[in-house]
Scaffold this motif. Structure first.
Motif, PDB file in Angstrom:
ATOM      1  N   GLY A 158       0.801  -1.226   0.000  1.00  0.00           N
ATOM      2  CA  GLY A 158       0.000   0.000   0.000  1.00  0.00           C
ATOM      3  C   GLY A 158       0.827   1.267   0.000  1.00  0.00           C
ATOM      4  N   ASN A 221      -6.752  -3.697   1.950  1.00  0.00           N
ATOM      5  CA  ASN A 221      -6.462  -4.137   0.586  1.00  0.00           C
ATOM      6  C   ASN A 221      -6.575  -5.649   0.475  1.00  0.00           C
ATOM      7  OD1 ASN A 221      -5.775  -1.500  -0.365  1.00  0.00           O
ATOM      8  ND2 ASN A 221      -3.774  -1.685   0.601  1.00  0.00           N
ATOM      9  N   PHE A 425      -4.490  -1.111  -5.789  1.00  0.00           N
ATOM     10  CA  PHE A 425      -3.786  -0.484  -4.663  1.00  0.00           C
ATOM     11  C   PHE A 425      -2.304  -0.268  -4.934  1.00  0.00           C
ATOM     12  CE2 PHE A 425      -5.201  -4.830  -3.852  1.00  0.00           C
ATOM     13  CZ  PHE A 425      -4.015  -5.557  -3.851  1.00  0.00           C
TER      14      PHE A 425
END
Length: 797
Positions: A158, A221, A425
């Motif tokens: 991320g 995510n 992401f």
């Protein structure tokens, strides 16, 4: 042929492109190899004398061999450079194996909590992201927590780039935290333990920001998405909005002809092979198997495109490739118990989406318990978590759209057209657009009345009304949606549900047989040494070790690559052999893609026919009634009682409140025909706040007012507007300021439809016809402009 370099002339051996690689370090002349290569024209030295480079070039140009010569030199050089890139990747893998925390975060961080110290230890930790010097963080703003997916790869995806989820959060001035994990699980760690640890992390962040009156936003995510959702369902009052990016919550969902991964559990006979892998691993499940699973979905990319892309762009592609491989090529491990839970309860059982999941102490994990807004971000280009798997849990939990609002839940979804799973992401473009907009509009989403919405992001153009109210280049608009809109994306029918339910029961049977008869034998034979050997021999680990400096055969590659880079001679893009190479590559890709499609068709047909058999369904206990759904959530008397009590509370609040309640009720009433709302509303609210009373009002208080007034209008709109005068201030001047605020907010998106204009005029009439209270300051009339008069005339007509 000569090569001029700073005034020096060096002869080239046309027939041995590697001759320059073996140059004598004490001389500028190429060193004679140990074994002299056979020259193609050795028998005709008079035709090609060694000093007649111009004549040779002319002959090559006339004969067309110059294309072959250039391509041959370039191919040899590219091959050496490609091997060197693979060698660097292998060395990178070995170095990361030595690192106790091999994350790929590009941001500095400081540890806040270490999950290994908890009462029920886990291999997770909470860190605070330290912003760059050029970024200023406002501690009063809503904090964000990014949860990393533990799906076989290492942590940090991320925040792998500056343009990432974390990067956009920091740019907006929000405090940012990151929840990552170590490569190896703590012995005995369970998924339930991880959920408890995540709740502790959220509580700690709230403690660190007492000046922020907004709860933290949690970003989950992929795998971290369903885990965050589970934690939030068990702790409904703890978190703020949830952003689930590429997170599967309904594993059976999909459409025929696509989404083949959902059939895998049934084709393998269930999850008994997961149990076998755990036993062979001596209680450890190798995450490399999950990575291999993902790679098997796209054979063209796995076996050709990915490598050929590096080979064909060997001069420029190495940094990007090595950067990505530092995450993708770094498999971690899970406890066998964790993986078994994921396979049994989610992959095959699909128990989360319909409220069948229970904790160890008997608490039901019901996603309807989540009080904060849920934002689902998915993509049509995602073949790992397609939109159906990201959204169909809504269809599993609710039978009608109104039930979402009655449950007090706010759900927002956003659909990307084509980005892949990792791009959701990882992509810098997605981060700066979608994630940037979600970050900026999070307060607006948090204020939304309960219901189902779709977030649509468009460019700000010349036709955008009041562009000064928009922050950035994009405008996020929230459109109300129904369950039919979710169903239109594709969903399972009743027969599909019965097929997957049959596969789930077959899985339970096979796992029971394995646990009873084979598991004791496998556990007795497995040792720690054999388990470690199996992990190291997995192709997703072995290939890195083979192509590294650990392999003595590759040690000369580094020096060869250095020599090649000094004398790099890339071939022209219009070389016929380069064109032929690309055509051959496209043919290989097409062949592998065709194989992949035929394989998926075969898998789907086998699954549908095998588990669609009425005989098999009857044998596993589903019965002969094929019109009955195998999963029925049922009514919740407790939930209905809570909703009834809430309605009774709202019934008593029609005549209660002041100017803030009046503003919210009137604004919601006027904009009800418009249906949609965009981020300009949030900016407009900040501006009209100056026209409203200066009484202290926290964000949670205002959010509660919005929800209550929306509920009151939903109970009886006519009665709610009739009671509006009881909420208005006594002085004409205060009422004028109130109408100014209502008017400004109503028109923040530009022109409004006729029905909304009528409602605006109705509110103006109610406010303007209020009698003046004693000792109130005087004001001659309401603040009307030409647009107000135009709308008044239209409404009167």
């Amino acid at each position: 042929m000569t090569n001029e370099t700073q005034g020096e002339t060096r002869k080239l051996n046309l027939f041995n492109p590697f001759a320059s690689l073996f140059a004598n370090p004490r001389s500028n002349e190429p060193r004679t190899p140990v074994s002299q290569p056979i020259s193609l024209f050795h028998s005709a030295p008079s035709v090609f004398p060694t000093d007649s480079s111009a004549l040779r070039d002319a002959w090559f140009n006339v004969s067309g061999l110059n294309f072959l010569r250039d391509y041959w030199v370039d191919t040899c050089q590219r091959s050496i450079l490609f091997l060197d890139i693979l060698r660097q990747r292998g060395n990178q893998y070995l170095e990361r194996c030595k690192n106790p925390v091999p994350h790929v975060l590009t941001f500095d961080a400081e540890v806040i909590l270490d999950g290994r110290t908890f009462e029920r230890p886990v291999n997770y930790g909470l860190v605070r992201i330290l912003p760059p010097k050029s970024v200023t963080i406002d501690p009063a703003k809503r904090p964000f927590i990014v949860f990393d997916p533990r799906a076989g790869h290492g942590p940090g995806i991320g925040g792998m780039k500056q343009d990432s989820e974390i990067g956009e959060i920091l740019k907006a001035g929000h405090p940012c935290y990151f929840v990552g994990f170590l490569p190896e699980a703590v012995p005995g760690q369970t998924i339930e333990d991880v959920c408890r640890a995540e709740a502790i992390f959220v509580k700690k962040v709230i403690e660190l920001h007492p000046q922020a009156d907004r709860k933290p936003t949690l970003i989950g995510n992929c795998q971290a998405g369903w885990q965050v959702a589970m934690m939030s369902a068990l702790n409904p009052d703890l978190p703020g909005p949830l952003l689930l990016a590429g997170a599967p919550l309904s594993y059976w969902a999909g459409v025929h002809g696509r989404n083949p991964l959902r059939y895998l559990g049934g084709l393998l006979g269930g999850t008994w092979m997961t149990a076998l892998s755990g036993d062979l691993g001596k209680g450890i499940f190798d995450g490399a198997a999950l990575v291999a699973n993902f790679e098997s979905m796209n054979p063209a990319n796995t076996y050709w495109k990915k490598a050929y892309n590096v080979y064909s762009r060997v001069d420029t592609e190495a940094p990007r490739f090595l950067d990505f491989e530092s995450w993708w090529g770094n498999p971690i491990t899970l406890n066998a118990q964790e993986m078994q839970f994921i396979a049994d309860q989610l992959f095959v059982g699909n128990r989360l989406s319909c409220g069948e999941l229970l904790t160890s102490d008997g608490i039901r994990v019901d996603l309807r318990n989540i009080r904060s807004p849920i934002i689902v971000f998915c993509s049509f280009g995602d073949d790992i978590t397609p939109p159906q798997q990201a959204l169909d849990w809504i269809l599993d939990l609710y039978s009608e759209t109104e039930a979402i609002a009655e449950s007090g839940q706010t759900i927002v979804y956003s659909l990307h057209k084509d980005i892949g799973h990792l791009g959701i992401f990882v992509s810098g473009k997605v981060a700066t657009k979608e994630h940037g907009e979600f970050t900026n509009a999070m307060d607006l989403i948090d204020l939304l009345p309960p219901g189902l919405y779709e977030a649509i992001i468009t460019d700000v153009g010349a036709d955008t009304a009041n562009p000064e109210l928009v922050e950035g280049r994009y405008l996020l608009t929230l459109q109300p949606r129904t369950l039919d809109d979710i169903s239109a994306l594709g969903c399972n029918d009743l027969q599909d549900e019965r097929r997957f339910a049959t596969a789930s029961r077959i899985s339970d049977i096979n796992q029971g047989l394995y646990r009873t008869f084979l598991s004791p034998i496998v556990r007795a034979l497995a040792t720690q040494e054999s388990a470690e050997w199996l992990r190291q021999m997995h192709p997703n680990r072995l290939r890195f070790r083979l192509f590294s400096d650990n392999n003595v055969l590759l040690r000369p590659v580094e020096s060869l690559a250095k020599q090649v880079r000094k004398d790099r001679r890339p071939v022209s893009a219009n070389n016929p052999f380069v064109i032929l190479e690309k055509e051959v590559s496209e043919g290989v890709v097409s062949t592998l893609e065709t194989y992949g499609r035929w394989r998926e068709i075969a898998q789907e047909n086998v699954f549908l026919n095998l588990y669609g058999s009425p005989i098999l369904q009857t044998l596993v206990g589903l019965g002969a009634d094929r019109q009955t759904s195998p999963r029925q959530l049922g009514r919740s008397i407790t939930r209905e009682a809570i909703a009834s009590a809430k309605r009774a509370t709202l019934e008593a609040q029609f005549d209660e409140g002041g100017e803030i309640e009046a503003f919210v009720r009137a604004a919601l009433y006027i904009r009800q025909p418009i249906r949609s709302v965009d981020e300009r509303a949030l900016t407009a609210l900040k501006e009209v706040r100056k026209l409203l009373p200066k009484t202290p009002l926290t964000f949670p208080d205002f959010k509660e007012i919005v929800r209550n007034q929306y509920g009151i209008l939903g109970l009886n709109e006519t009665r709610a507007i009739a009671a509006l005068p009881k909420l208005l201030p006594g002085s004409r001047e205060e009422r004028a300021d109130l109408f100014d605020a209502i008017h400004h907010f109503a028109l923040m998106g530009g022109d409004i439809p006729e029905e909304a204009q009528k409602r605006l005029f109705e509110i103006k009439t109610i406010i303007g016809n209020m009698p003046e209270s004693a000792n109130a300051p005087q004001r001659t009339n309401l603040n009307l402009n030409q647009n107000d008069q135009k709308q008044q005339d239209q409404a009167s007509a």
